[in-house]
Enzyme design. Sequence first.
Site, short mmCIF file in Angstrom:
data_model
loop_
_atom_site.label_atom_id
_atom_site.label_comp_id
_atom_site.label_asym_id
_atom_site.label_seq_id
_atom_site.Cartn_x
_atom_site.Cartn_y
_atom_site.Cartn_z
N HIS A 74 -3.94 -0.13 24.75
CA HIS A 74 -3.36 -0.89 23.75
C HIS A 74 -3.43 -2.29 24.20
O HIS A 74 -3.93 -3.30 23.58
CB HIS A 74 -2.41 -0.33 23.03
N PRO A 104 -9.99 0.69 18.39
CA PRO A 104 -10.87 2.03 17.97
C PRO A 104 -9.66 3.04 17.21
O PRO A 104 -8.86 3.38 17.64
CB PRO A 104 -11.22 2.36 19.17
N HIS A 134 -8.95 10.68 27.62
CA HIS A 134 -8.41 11.95 26.56
C HIS A 134 -8.38 13.43 27.51
O HIS A 134 -7.98 14.36 26.81
CB HIS A 134 -9.33 12.09 25.40
#
Length: 267
Positions: A74, A104, A134
Site C-alpha cells: 500500500h 488494485p 497472498h
Amino acid sequence: VTSLSKTVALLVLLLATLTTLALGQGNRGGSGGTRLGFYRSTCPRVESIVQSAVRSAVRANPTIAPGLLRMFFHDCFTGGRSWQVRLGRRDGLISQASDTANLPAFNDHMSVQINKFADKGLNTQDLVTLVGGHTIGTSACALFSYRLYNFNNTNGPDPEINPTFLPQLRALCPNGGDALRRVALDTGSANSFGNSFYENLRNGRGVIESDAKLWSDRRTRRFVQRYLGGGRQTGSRFNAEFGRAMVKMGNIEVKTGTQGEIRRVCT
C-alpha cells in the site's frame, strides 16, 4: 511450516520492513533516494535489529506477516535469501483516503489491474509475482462471498470456482453469515511462503476474484505457469522473483531532496 518456509518468509518481511524504515539520515536532504547501505554510518546494526524484532513478532502472532507485506504494498502504490535491499524510503506529507483509489481492488478486471501496475512502472510479470504474496494471509468473507451465491445476478456461483471447492467456501462463509470471518487466501498453506498459491489458482481454488483471474486471463496465465510444477527449482524461482519485484516496487516514486519526511507521529 517448514524451516525453509520460515526463513524465506522472514527474509521477505525483513525486505518489506527495511524498505519502509526511515531513520535520521534519510531527512538530510540530498538527491539520492534509496540505496544499499543507507544506514551504514547512522545505524549499522539496523538490519539485524529489525530482523530480530520481526522474527519475534511473527512467532508471537503469525498474522503480522501478511500484514507487513500488505502495508509495504500500500505504501509503495500510494506514494506515501540474500536480497540486496535499497533503503531510505521516506513518508509522504499527505495521507488521505482518496489517495488509495489507485490500489488494485479485489474485483478489478485484469485490464484494470495491469493498467494500475503499469502506472507505477510495474509490468504484468511484476503483478503476477507480487500478488503471490497472498501465499500467506487471509481475507474477510465480505470480499468474496458474492462469488458463492449470486454472482453477477445469475443465482449461482462464479463458474471459475472449482465445484469441489465451493462447499468448503460456503461452509466458511454462509449466505448472510459473518462478513468479517477470515479465510485463508492460499488454502492448505496459509502460513507457509511458497508457490502453492499458484497451484490453487490453477485448480480453481482462488478465493478472491482478482486472484482467480490471474489463471483465467491469458495475459497473466503464462507467468503463473512459470511458478508451477514440481521440484525445488520452481519454488526457488518464485522466491527469487518475488524478492526482485519487492525491491522494484520499493523504488516507486521515491522522494528525494526536501520531499517527504521521516514519520515521527505515526497516528
